[in-house]
Design a protein around this motif. Structure first.
Motif, PDB file in Angstrom:
ATOM      1  N   MET A   1     147.228  31.047 -10.809  1.00 28.16           N
ATOM      2  CA  MET A   1     145.993  30.943 -10.058  1.00 28.16           C
ATOM      3  C   MET A   1     145.817  32.134  -9.129  1.00 28.16           C
ATOM      4  SD  MET A   1     145.343  26.929  -9.213  1.00 28.16           S
ATOM      5  CE  MET A   1     146.974  26.243  -9.034  1.00 28.16           C
ATOM      6  N   THR A   2     146.924  32.666  -8.613  1.00 26.00           N
ATOM      7  CA  THR A   2     146.834  33.821  -7.726  1.00 26.00           C
ATOM      8  C   THR A   2     146.348  35.048  -8.489  1.00 26.00           C
ATOM      9  OG1 THR A   2     148.626  32.900  -6.390  1.00 26.00           O
ATOM     10  CG2 THR A   2     148.119  35.225  -6.069  1.00 26.00           C
ATOM     11  N   ALA A   3     146.831  35.230  -9.712  1.00 26.36           N
ATOM     12  CA  ALA A   3     146.378  36.355 -10.536  1.00 26.36           C
ATOM     13  C   ALA A   3     144.877  36.257 -10.779  1.00 26.36           C
ATOM     14  CB  ALA A   3     147.139  36.383 -11.854  1.00 26.36           C
ATOM     15  N   TYR A   4     144.397  35.045 -11.035  1.00 25.19           N
ATOM     16  CA  TYR A   4     142.972  34.824 -11.259  1.00 25.19           C
ATOM     17  C   TYR A   4     142.179  35.163  -9.999  1.00 25.19           C
ATOM     18  CZ  TYR A   4     138.682  32.440 -12.725  1.00 25.19           C
ATOM     19  OH  TYR A   4     137.390  32.153 -13.058  1.00 25.19           O
ATOM     20  N   LEU A   5     142.684  34.786  -8.844  1.00 24.76           N
ATOM     21  CA  LEU A   5     142.023  35.114  -7.582  1.00 24.76           C
ATOM     22  C   LEU A   5     141.948  36.629  -7.396  1.00 24.76           C
ATOM     23  CD1 LEU A   5     140.760  34.294  -4.878  1.00 24.76           C
ATOM     24  CD2 LEU A   5     143.076  34.157  -3.949  1.00 24.76           C
ATOM     25  N   ILE A   6     143.036  37.330  -7.680  1.00 33.01           N
ATOM     26  CA  ILE A   6     143.035  38.796  -7.581  1.00 33.01           C
ATOM     27  C   ILE A   6     141.996  39.379  -8.535  1.00 33.01           C
ATOM     28  CG2 ILE A   6     144.388  40.886  -8.071  1.00 33.01           C
ATOM     29  CD1 ILE A   6     146.887  39.224  -7.113  1.00 33.01           C
ATOM     30  N   VAL A 132     128.307  20.174 -12.453  1.00 34.32           N
ATOM     31  CA  VAL A 132     129.116  20.188 -13.678  1.00 34.32           C
ATOM     32  C   VAL A 132     130.033  21.413 -13.690  1.00 34.32           C
ATOM     33  CG1 VAL A 132     129.021  20.429 -16.205  1.00 34.32           C
ATOM     34  CG2 VAL A 132     127.509  18.809 -15.044  1.00 34.32           C
ATOM     35  N   GLY A 133     129.502  22.574 -13.328  1.00 37.85           N
ATOM     36  CA  GLY A 133     130.307  23.788 -13.279  1.00 37.85           C
ATOM     37  C   GLY A 133     131.454  23.673 -12.294  1.00 37.85           C
ATOM     38  N   ILE A 134     131.175  23.134 -11.123  1.00 44.85           N
ATOM     39  CA  ILE A 134     132.216  22.952 -10.105  1.00 44.85           C
ATOM     40  C   ILE A 134     133.260  21.948 -10.580  1.00 44.85           C
ATOM     41  CG2 ILE A 134     132.659  22.054  -7.774  1.00 44.85           C
ATOM     42  CD1 ILE A 134     129.857  23.250  -7.021  1.00 44.85           C
ATOM     43  N   LEU A 135     132.824  20.861 -11.189  1.00 41.56           N
ATOM     44  CA  LEU A 135     133.766  19.856 -11.708  1.00 41.56           C
ATOM     45  C   LEU A 135     134.648  20.427 -12.819  1.00 41.56           C
ATOM     46  CD1 LEU A 135     131.594  16.609 -11.777  1.00 41.56           C
ATOM     47  CD2 LEU A 135     133.540  17.117 -10.283  1.00 41.56           C
ATOM     48  N   LEU A 136     134.045  21.201 -13.723  1.00 37.70           N
ATOM     49  CA  LEU A 136     134.835  21.793 -14.809  1.00 37.70           C
ATOM     50  C   LEU A 136     135.865  22.774 -14.245  1.00 37.70           C
ATOM     51  CD1 LEU A 136     135.449  22.064 -17.795  1.00 37.70           C
ATOM     52  CD2 LEU A 136     133.572  23.735 -17.957  1.00 37.70           C
ATOM     53  N   PHE A 137     135.472  23.584 -13.275  1.00 36.95           N
ATOM     54  CA  PHE A 137     136.419  24.501 -12.634  1.00 36.95           C
ATOM     55  C   PHE A 137     137.559  23.707 -11.988  1.00 36.95           C
ATOM     56  CE2 PHE A 137     137.956  26.928  -8.971  1.00 36.95           C
ATOM     57  CZ  PHE A 137     138.363  28.093  -9.612  1.00 36.95           C
ATOM     58  N   SER A 138     137.221  22.613 -11.321  1.00 32.01           N
ATOM     59  CA  SER A 138     138.239  21.765 -10.688  1.00 32.01           C
ATOM     60  C   SER A 138     139.182  21.170 -11.726  1.00 32.01           C
ATOM     61  CB  SER A 138     137.580  20.641  -9.889  1.00 32.01           C
ATOM     62  OG  SER A 138     136.768  21.179  -8.873  1.00 32.01           O
ATOM     63  N   ILE A 139     138.644  20.726 -12.832  1.00 30.68           N
ATOM     64  CA  ILE A 139     139.472  20.183 -13.917  1.00 30.68           C
ATOM     65  C   ILE A 139     140.424  21.252 -14.432  1.00 30.68           C
ATOM     66  CG2 ILE A 139     139.396  19.365 -16.318  1.00 30.68           C
ATOM     67  CD1 ILE A 139     136.777  17.841 -15.472  1.00 30.68           C
ATOM     68  N   TYR A 140     139.924  22.469 -14.596  1.00 27.99           N
ATOM     69  CA  TYR A 140     140.785  23.569 -15.045  1.00 27.99           C
ATOM     70  C   TYR A 140     141.940  23.783 -14.067  1.00 27.99           C
ATOM     71  CZ  TYR A 140     137.508  25.340 -18.631  1.00 27.99           C
ATOM     72  OH  TYR A 140     136.723  25.519 -19.735  1.00 27.99           O
ATOM     73  N   MET A 141     141.645  23.825 -12.781  1.00 26.78           N
ATOM     74  CA  MET A 141     142.688  24.078 -11.784  1.00 26.78           C
ATOM     75  C   MET A 141     143.699  22.922 -11.732  1.00 26.78           C
ATOM     76  SD  MET A 141     142.196  27.068 -10.573  1.00 26.78           S
ATOM     77  CE  MET A 141     141.524  27.588 -12.135  1.00 26.78           C
ATOM     78  N   ILE A 142     143.198  21.703 -11.773  1.00 26.46           N
ATOM     79  CA  ILE A 142     144.072  20.528 -11.754  1.00 26.46           C
ATOM     80  C   ILE A 142     144.944  20.492 -13.003  1.00 26.46           C
ATOM     81  CG2 ILE A 142     144.083  17.991 -11.870  1.00 26.46           C
ATOM     82  CD1 ILE A 142     141.559  18.134 -10.013  1.00 26.46           C
ATOM     83  N   ILE A 144     146.208  22.910 -14.634  1.00 22.86           N
ATOM     84  CA  ILE A 144     147.317  23.857 -14.488  1.00 22.86           C
ATOM     85  C   ILE A 144     148.446  23.221 -13.677  1.00 22.86           C
ATOM     86  CG2 ILE A 144     148.030  26.066 -13.465  1.00 22.86           C
ATOM     87  CD1 ILE A 144     145.145  27.063 -14.094  1.00 22.86           C
ATOM     88  N   VAL A 145     148.070  22.529 -12.606  1.00 18.06           N
ATOM     89  CA  VAL A 145     149.056  21.918 -11.716  1.00 18.06           C
ATOM     90  C   VAL A 145     149.819  20.796 -12.425  1.00 18.06           C
ATOM     91  CG1 VAL A 145     149.334  20.581  -9.589  1.00 18.06           C
ATOM     92  CG2 VAL A 145     147.776  22.539  -9.637  1.00 18.06           C
ATOM     93  N   PHE A 146     149.109  19.990 -13.206  1.00 17.08           N
ATOM     94  CA  PHE A 146     149.732  18.813 -13.803  1.00 17.08           C
ATOM     95  C   PHE A 146     150.307  19.029 -15.196  1.00 17.08           C
ATOM     96  CE2 PHE A 146     147.176  16.770 -10.481  1.00 17.08           C
ATOM     97  CZ  PHE A 146     148.176  16.024  -9.884  1.00 17.08           C
ATOM     98  N   ASN A 147     150.080  20.177 -15.806  1.00 15.27           N
ATOM     99  CA  ASN A 147     150.655  20.450 -17.117  1.00 15.27           C
ATOM    100  C   ASN A 147     152.079  20.945 -16.929  1.00 15.27           C
ATOM    101  OD1 ASN A 147     151.322  22.497 -19.391  1.00 15.27           O
ATOM    102  ND2 ASN A 147     149.703  21.201 -20.231  1.00 15.27           N
ATOM    103  N   THR A 148     153.001  20.384 -17.679  1.00 13.28           N
ATOM    104  CA  THR A 148     154.417  20.749 -17.524  1.00 13.28           C
ATOM    105  C   THR A 148     154.684  22.213 -17.864  1.00 13.28           C
ATOM    106  OG1 THR A 148     154.869  19.937 -19.752  1.00 13.28           O
ATOM    107  CG2 THR A 148     155.277  18.416 -17.919  1.00 13.28           C
ATOM    108  N   ASN A 149     153.841  22.812 -18.715  1.00 15.64           N
ATOM    109  CA  ASN A 149     153.986  24.224 -19.060  1.00 15.64           C
ATOM    110  C   ASN A 149     153.108  25.121 -18.198  1.00 15.64           C
ATOM    111  OD1 ASN A 149     155.776  23.640 -21.165  1.00 15.64           O
ATOM    112  ND2 ASN A 149     154.084  23.266 -22.570  1.00 15.64           N
ATOM    113  N   GLY A 150     152.390  24.527 -17.242  1.00 16.32           N
ATOM    114  CA  GLY A 150     151.493  25.314 -16.402  1.00 16.32           C
ATOM    115  C   GLY A 150     150.269  25.824 -17.139  1.00 16.32           C
ATOM    116  N   GLN A 151     149.946  25.189 -18.271  1.00 15.27           N
ATOM    117  CA  GLN A 151     148.791  25.601 -19.058  1.00 15.27           C
ATOM    118  C   GLN A 151     147.521  24.968 -18.514  1.00 15.27           C
ATOM    119  OE1 GLN A 151     150.301  24.386 -23.000  1.00 15.27           O
ATOM    120  NE2 GLN A 151     149.342  26.286 -23.716  1.00 15.27           N
ATOM    121  N   SER A 152     146.446  25.737 -18.548  1.00 13.13           N
ATOM    122  CA  SER A 152     145.142  25.181 -18.213  1.00 13.13           C
ATOM    123  C   SER A 152     144.607  24.436 -19.429  1.00 13.13           C
ATOM    124  CB  SER A 152     144.181  26.303 -17.833  1.00 13.13           C
ATOM    125  OG  SER A 152     143.925  27.082 -18.988  1.00 13.13           O
TER     126      SER A 152
END
Length: 165
Positions: A1-6, A132-142, A144-152
């Protein structure tokens, strides 16, 4: 997520400061692009697509592909995007990933531009596509956090993953 922010900071700087402010703000009127022109949703969408979306898509498609060593954010953090065979992505795979990854932003753009550009509304309403756009972005970020491989979610859908080099 930090790389994406950069990468978002880099893209914002390129698109908003260089393309929008330094270049287009000085030549828009000579091209016939006036405030009145922007009142049309189709004109506004075309302008956003050409001057914001496509440059950002190009950044992610090119730098995440096997043509380079990754986006600047990924390079700084020593990350790489790999496909299912653990190879760097082709341009077409990078394009697919970019479309899915940036879909929330494009959906939000549609939400603030249609049916009329929100900038020109006296009392703007909440727009469903923006939500919808904000919710989809939130789903993407969540995801990453909850996937055991860190995958979006978008990485799972197309079979890619971000790894440390």
């Amino acid at each position: 997520m930090t790389a994406y922010l950069i990468d978002c900071i880099i893209c914002y700087s390129l698109v908003m400061l260089v393309i929008q402010w330094a270049i287009l703000s000085n030549i828009r009127e000579s091209l016939g692009i006036t405030e009145e022109w922007f009142k049309s949703s189709l004109n506004m969408e075309l302008y956003v697509l050409i001057s914001i979306s496509i440059p950002v898509w190009a950044y992610f498609v090119y730098f995440d592909s096997n043509k380079t060593k990754g986006t600047f954010g990924k390079r700084i953090l020593k990350l790489s995007v790999r496909d299912q065979e653990n190879k760097t992505m082709s341009l077409s795979k990078s394009f697919q990933r970019t479309i899915l990854k940036l879909a929330p932003w494009e959906i939000a753009h549609l939400g603030v531009i249609f049916p009329t550009p929100i900038y020109f509304e006296n009392e703007p309403d909440i727009r469903i596509l923006t939500i919808v756009g904000i919710l989809l972005f939130s789903i993407y970020m969540i995801s990453i956090v909850f996937n055991t491989n860190g995958q979006s979610l978008y990485d799972k859908l197309i079979g890619t993953k971000v790894i440390e080099k």
